[in-house]
Design an enzyme around this catalytic site. Structure first.
Site, PDB file in Angstrom:
ATOM      1  N   PHE A  87       0.840  -1.191   0.000  1.00 20.00           N
ATOM      2  CA  PHE A  87       0.000   0.000   0.000  1.00 20.00           C
ATOM      3  C   PHE A  87       0.879   1.246   0.000  1.00 20.00           C
ATOM      4  O   PHE A  87       1.735   1.419   0.864  1.00 20.00           O
ATOM      5  CB  PHE A  87      -0.918  -0.025   1.223  1.00 20.00           C
ATOM      6  CG  PHE A  87      -1.998   1.020   1.248  1.00 20.00           C
ATOM      7  CD1 PHE A  87      -2.810   1.257   0.151  1.00 20.00           C
ATOM      8  CD2 PHE A  87      -2.232   1.749   2.403  1.00 20.00           C
ATOM      9  CE1 PHE A  87      -3.826   2.199   0.196  1.00 20.00           C
ATOM     10  CE2 PHE A  87      -3.244   2.690   2.461  1.00 20.00           C
ATOM     11  CZ  PHE A  87      -4.038   2.923   1.358  1.00 20.00           C
ATOM     12  N   ALA A  88       0.673   2.103  -0.993  1.00 14.58           N
ATOM     13  CA  ALA A  88       1.512   3.285  -1.174  1.00 14.58           C
ATOM     14  C   ALA A  88       1.103   4.425  -0.250  1.00 14.58           C
ATOM     15  O   ALA A  88      -0.080   4.650   0.004  1.00 14.58           O
ATOM     16  CB  ALA A  88       1.428   3.759  -2.624  1.00 14.58           C
ATOM     17  N   THR A  89       2.107   5.157   0.203  1.00  8.57           N
ATOM     18  CA  THR A  89       1.859   6.350   1.017  1.00  8.57           C
ATOM     19  C   THR A  89       0.944   7.319   0.276  1.00  8.57           C
ATOM     20  O   THR A  89       0.048   7.914   0.876  1.00  8.57           O
ATOM     21  CB  THR A  89       3.184   7.031   1.392  1.00  8.57           C
ATOM     22  OG1 THR A  89       4.005   6.097   2.099  1.00  8.57           O
ATOM     23  CG2 THR A  89       2.954   8.260   2.251  1.00  8.57           C
ATOM     24  N   VAL A 144      -2.586   8.763   1.810  1.00 10.78           N
ATOM     25  CA  VAL A 144      -2.992  10.170   1.869  1.00 10.78           C
ATOM     26  C   VAL A 144      -4.335  10.346   1.162  1.00 10.78           C
ATOM     27  O   VAL A 144      -5.233  11.028   1.668  1.00 10.78           O
ATOM     28  CB  VAL A 144      -1.914  11.089   1.271  1.00 10.78           C
ATOM     29  CG1 VAL A 144      -2.431  12.522   1.119  1.00 10.78           C
ATOM     30  CG2 VAL A 144      -0.656  11.060   2.130  1.00 10.78           C
ATOM     31  N   LEU A 154      -6.705   8.121   0.781  1.00  2.64           N
ATOM     32  CA  LEU A 154      -7.752   7.527   1.617  1.00  2.64           C
ATOM     33  C   LEU A 154      -8.140   8.483   2.740  1.00  2.64           C
ATOM     34  O   LEU A 154      -9.329   8.676   3.028  1.00  2.64           O
ATOM     35  CB  LEU A 154      -7.265   6.191   2.189  1.00  2.64           C
ATOM     36  CG  LEU A 154      -8.205   5.478   3.154  1.00  2.64           C
ATOM     37  CD1 LEU A 154      -9.507   5.076   2.471  1.00  2.64           C
ATOM     38  CD2 LEU A 154      -7.516   4.254   3.764  1.00  2.64           C
ATOM     39  N   GLU A 200      -7.768  11.783   2.734  1.00  4.43           N
ATOM     40  CA  GLU A 200      -8.494  12.915   2.152  1.00  4.43           C
ATOM     41  C   GLU A 200      -9.938  12.525   1.827  1.00  4.43           C
ATOM     42  O   GLU A 200     -10.870  13.290   2.086  1.00  4.43           O
ATOM     43  CB  GLU A 200      -7.782  13.422   0.900  1.00  4.43           C
ATOM     44  CG  GLU A 200      -6.514  14.176   1.215  1.00  4.43           C
ATOM     45  CD  GLU A 200      -6.170  15.169   0.139  1.00  4.43           C
ATOM     46  OE1 GLU A 200      -6.646  16.328   0.218  1.00  4.43           O
ATOM     47  OE2 GLU A 200      -5.437  14.772  -0.780  1.00  4.43           O
ATOM     48  N   HIS A 217       3.762   7.248   7.855  1.00  8.29           N
ATOM     49  CA  HIS A 217       3.336   5.942   7.329  1.00  8.29           C
ATOM     50  C   HIS A 217       4.357   4.933   7.855  1.00  8.29           C
ATOM     51  O   HIS A 217       5.433   4.771   7.293  1.00  8.29           O
ATOM     52  CB  HIS A 217       3.306   5.987   5.799  1.00  8.29           C
ATOM     53  CG  HIS A 217       2.659   4.800   5.179  1.00  8.29           C
ATOM     54  ND1 HIS A 217       2.470   4.699   3.816  1.00  8.29           N
ATOM     55  CD2 HIS A 217       2.147   3.661   5.696  1.00  8.29           C
ATOM     56  CE1 HIS A 217       1.880   3.555   3.536  1.00  8.29           C
ATOM     57  NE2 HIS A 217       1.674   2.896   4.665  1.00  8.29           N
TER      58      HIS A 217
END
Length: 139
Positions: free
Chosen positions: A40-42, A46, A48, A50, A76
């Site tokens: 899961f990317a940083t 972000v 999610l 927002e 993260h």
């Protein structure tokens, strides 16, 4: 605004990590990203957070009013593999005029994966878009 925003407003949002939400998917054409682990990317964490803020606020805003992100300060701290669910919880901590400050946390089945703060600003959408159009026209 149809409702006076008050600290304490909380919202949770859960998603399942798919390949499209992993680090290599952030910039698929970049070899440096393609070589990164498929977790899961940083950037999507972000996103999610927002989205959770937007979903919490939208029912309480006036017609033509939106919010835009203005600051992100998130640690993260743990990787989440494809197939695992991630939940983000956002809590409105402060309201100062149009400025909104949130405490944010995120976790998966193994524990906390991120925490920090996120700030948003209420905008009048037509006025905001007019400013963007003027900026574009100045190019």
């Amino acid at each position: 605004m149809t409702y006076e925003l008050q600290p304490g407003l909380t919202h949770r949002l859960t998603l399942t990590v798919e390949e499209a939400l992993t680090v290599p998917s952030v910039f698929p054409a970049a070899e440096s990203f393609a070589a990164m682990p498929p977790v899961f990317a940083t950037a999507f964490l972000v996103g999610l957070i927002e989205r959770a803020c937007i979903e919490a606020l939208t029912p309480l805003l006036s017609d033509g009013e939106r919010t835009v992100g203005t600051h992100v300060d998130i640690n993260h701290c743990a990787a989440t593999p494809v197939g695992m669910e991630v939940t983000a919880e956002v809590t409105l901590e402060a309201v100062s005029g149009r400025h909104l400050a949130f405490r944010v946390t995120a976790w998966d089945a193994a524990g906390t994966i991120g925490a920090g703060r996120h700030e948003r600003h209420r905008i009048d959408l037509p006025r905001f878009l007019d400013t963007v159009d003027r900026k574009r026209a100045a190019l």
